[in-house]
Scaffold this active site. Structure first.
Site, PDB file in Angstrom:
ATOM      1  N   HIS A  33       0.870  -1.181  -0.067  1.00 46.49           N
ATOM      2  CA  HIS A  33       0.044   0.207   0.106  1.00 46.49           C
ATOM      3  C   HIS A  33       0.841   1.143  -0.001  1.00 46.49           C
ATOM      4  CE1 HIS A  33      -2.301  -3.323   2.121  1.00 46.49           C
ATOM      5  NE2 HIS A  33      -3.170  -2.776   1.241  1.00 46.49           N
ATOM      6  N   GLY A  36      -0.760   6.805   3.593  1.00 48.87           N
ATOM      7  CA  GLY A  36      -1.117   7.945   2.757  1.00 48.87           C
ATOM      8  C   GLY A  36      -2.560   8.299   2.683  1.00 48.87           C
ATOM      9  N   CYS A  39      -5.097   8.487   5.057  1.00 52.01           N
ATOM     10  CA  CYS A  39      -5.742   9.011   6.263  1.00 52.01           C
ATOM     11  C   CYS A  39      -6.360  10.350   6.113  1.00 52.01           C
ATOM     12  CB  CYS A  39      -5.009   8.810   7.482  1.00 52.01           C
ATOM     13  SG  CYS A  39      -5.909   9.135   8.992  1.00 52.01           S
ATOM     14  N   THR A  44      -2.277   5.803  18.675  1.00 54.00           N
ATOM     15  CA  THR A  44      -3.523   5.516  17.567  1.00 54.00           C
ATOM     16  C   THR A  44      -4.615   6.584  17.960  1.00 54.00           C
ATOM     17  OG1 THR A  44      -4.816   4.347  19.273  1.00 54.00           O
ATOM     18  CG2 THR A  44      -3.308   2.967  17.692  1.00 54.00           C
TER      19      THR A  44
END
Ligand SMILES: Nc1ncnc2c1ncn2[C@@H]1O[C@H](COP(=O)(O)OP(=O)(O)O)[C@@H](O)[C@H]1O
Ligand SMILES: O=C[C@H](O)COP(=O)(O)O
Length: 590
Positions: free
Chosen positions: A223, A415, A417, A516
């Site tokens: 990805h 990349g 988000c 997170t």
């Protein structure tokens, strides 16, 4: 390649026929072409689900899916292979709603296997869809089987998330699907390593980093995430392949010896896979270097110039599944009508017994049957302008942060988000423009927002989706319990705390400190519950979002990155921006 040549090469890589078109348009068009050319495949366009029209209700259904950009993996639907796939945006998992539509399109009286690659977004969305399918009575037996084969990260760094999925998983998938087609009733023996020359280019994405000419990446994901190892100066092919095979097979590597290949009598399948941007000629020569040939182009990463090597110890797999090696190899080689599987395509002679035309409308009606808020059951009414402005302001702040979120996620993730956050915030603003806050009904607003969030793939989409639906459920029960509107801040803060508790049952990231979104959500919810002061909680969110720069990742894609870049976690920062915007609006309007 040097100077001008290298520059030309990069320009060619970033050039697309669909340069400005969002994945949302590109993906359905490609799926449409696939199903037009292959009458044994059918498309539910609204959900980007491709399914086999010859569904056999008496066989186990095997359903897969994931982010788009891994073509030709989507073409693994067909008799003898997958029953259906749900296709997400580029490199982002499909939403729960999409997966549910795939399950619905491939009914089975025997059971359903959701065979996915081991990524957080996929695990959350496929897991939720399995639960929803059970609740709706669509299937009794349904399991999620995440496939993990990458050796690049090693045991210690991937202990919390396990290995990620690379193209080697298609070997197990083919065997399981062939067994399902042969009505077998209803496991890990594969390792993979990837290498790339450069990143792939995602159509429509403006920012693009390049890898220097003298660097070869090893341990590349599928990805665009940064590789775990960079070899410089650029190695010879012999050295590179030797290094890759060492990572796969070295029994003395404590972090990576996942599968033993020491027994010379074991049957081993080799898969050499093109990431999308290598010429067949170069891949062929690389394959020649990798000993025995089984070259195939199975699971791409858009136009990434690179390849992966996967080895599956079939003898081990046979032991683990009480089968014979020959039986598993026969299943691997059995015929399928899946377009991309590298074998001649034999169309089925049997008539399509349960051919169904599942129209998008029918699925939509089923999935969203009761989306209107029954106001008679109670509601919370607030000042419409206040509701509109607070939400709009939260969304605008998050949209404005998109370039930063994207840049940070390009370094620490894949990349996407920032684009995902922008997409969902724009959808929420569209709902506001269409008057969803006009009556000042909090529940009506939450239901419409849930729909927008349900369309958001990726890990953050799943986290926001679960949180929002749990928050709505908690608020509804508070309304039923208290029957008063408008409710005070403590009702909202309690509902948020309860929703966070529900969310913790879905993700393993249940504490602060793992880098997170939870690093902002948990302290924000706690501060809000303790003080009932939204603005104070928003300041805590800011502090905690900043602090994510110095945290070591234990979950998500950031786990795979070796260098600590001291950048904030994009998911955590996105949540902070939303909360900040809401807080400023509430202060402006108080
Ligand atoms: N296990 C997890 N639980 C909660 N949040 C997570 C987890 N893994 C990653 N995240 C959050 O998800 C964000 C990335 O979201 P997104 O881009 O949608 O994910 P993906 O890497 O799956 O594409 C990260 O910045 C992090 O905040
Ligand atoms: O292609 C991407 C994977 O299927 C899903 O990854 P995610 O966890 O980023 O959503």
């Amino acid at each position: 390649m040097e100077g001008r040549d290298a520059q030309n090469y990069r320009e060619v890589c970033c050039k697309h026929y669909f340069p400005d078109i969002a994945a949302n348009t590109l993906v359905p068009r490609a799926l449409r072409a696939l199903t037009i050319a292959n009458p044994h495949l059918s498309l539910i366009e609204s959900e980007r689900v491709v399914h086999c029209t010859h569904n056999d209700i008496d066989a186990v259904s095997v359903i897969s899916g994931g982010g788009s950009g891994h073509e030709p993996a989507v073409c693994f639907v067909g008799e003898g292979l997958l029953s259906a796939v749900a296709c997400g945006d580029i490199f982002a998992s499909p939403s729960t709603k999409q997966v549910l539509a795939a399950i619905e399109a491939s009914p089975s009286s025997k059971g359903t296997i959701l065979m996915i690659t081991n990524y957080t977004g996929d695990k959350l969305h496929f897991g939720r869809a399995a639960e929803k399918a059970k609740a709706k009575g669509l299937c009794k037996n349904i399991v999620v089987l995440p496939q993990a084969d990458d050796v690049s990260i090693g045991r210690s760094k991937s202990s919390a998330v396990e290995r990620r999925g690379l193209p080697g998983h298609v070997i197990g998938m083919k065997i399981v699907c062939a067994a399902a087609a042969k009505k077998y009733s209803f496991q890990r023996c594969t390792v993979s390593i990837g290498s790339t020359l450069d990143h792939c280019h995602v159509p429509g994405r403006q920012k693009h980093e390049s890898i220097p000419d003298n660097v070869c990446m090893v341990g590349s994901g599928i990805h665009n995430e940064p590789a775990s190892m960079q070899i410089s100066p650029f190695p010879s092919v012999e050295t590179l392949i030797g290094r890759c095979l060492g990572l796969l097979c070295d029994p003395t590597d404590p972090g990576r010896a996942f599968v033993s290949f020491e027994n010379a009598d074991d049957s081993v399948v080799l898969l050499v896979n093109n990431y999308g941007g290598l010429s067949s000629l170069e891949l062929g020569a690389l394959t020649d270097e990798i000993i025995k040939q089984l070259g195939a182009y199975c699971l791409g990463a858009l136009n990434a110039p690179g390849f992966s090597i996967s080895l599956c110890n079939v003898s081990r797999a046979a032991e683990g599944s009480s089968s014979k090696v020959e039986e598993l190899l026969e299943l691997l080689d059995s015929q399928t009508t899946a377009v991309s599987w590298p074998n001649p395509c034999f169309l089925s002679k049997k008539s399509s017994t349960s051919e169904k035309d599942i129209s998008a409308t029918k699925i939509d009606a089923n999935l969203h049957g009761s989306k209107k808020t029954p106001l008679s059951e109670g509601d919370i009414l607030v000042e419409p302008e206040l509701l509109d402005d607070a939400i709009r302001s939260g969304c605008k702040e998050a949209i404005a942060a998109e370039p930063d979120l994207s840049a940070w996620d390009r370094v620490m993730g894949d990349g996407d988000c920032g684009e995902a956050v922008q997409g969902v915030c724009e959808a929420i603003i569209r709902n506001l423009d269409n008057g969803v806050a006009q009556r000042g009904s909090v529940l009506e607003f939450l239901f419409s927002t849930a729909e927008a969030v349900d369309d958001m793939g990726g890990t953050l989409g799943a986290i926001f989706g679960i949180l929002l639906s749990a928050f709505t459920t908690c608020l509804k029960s508070k309304i039923a319990e208290l029957g008063v509107t408008p409710l005070d801040a403590s009702t909202y803060s309690q509902a948020l705390s309860e929703a966070v508790a529900t969310l913790k049952t879905y993700t393993s990231a249940t504490r602060e400190g793992d880098r997170t979104v939870m690093d902002v959500l948990l302290p924000f919810a706690e501060a809000f519950a303790e003080t009932n002061d939204f603005h104070f909680a928003a300041r805590v969110a800011q502090e905690k979002a900043e602090a994510t720069r110095y945290l070591k990742p234990r979950f998500g894609r950031a786990t795979y990155i070796s260098e600590a870049a001291e950048l904030p976690d994009p998911g955590a920062w996105a949540l902070y921006e939303m909360v900040k915007g809401m807080s400023s609006s509430l202060q402006r309007n108080s």
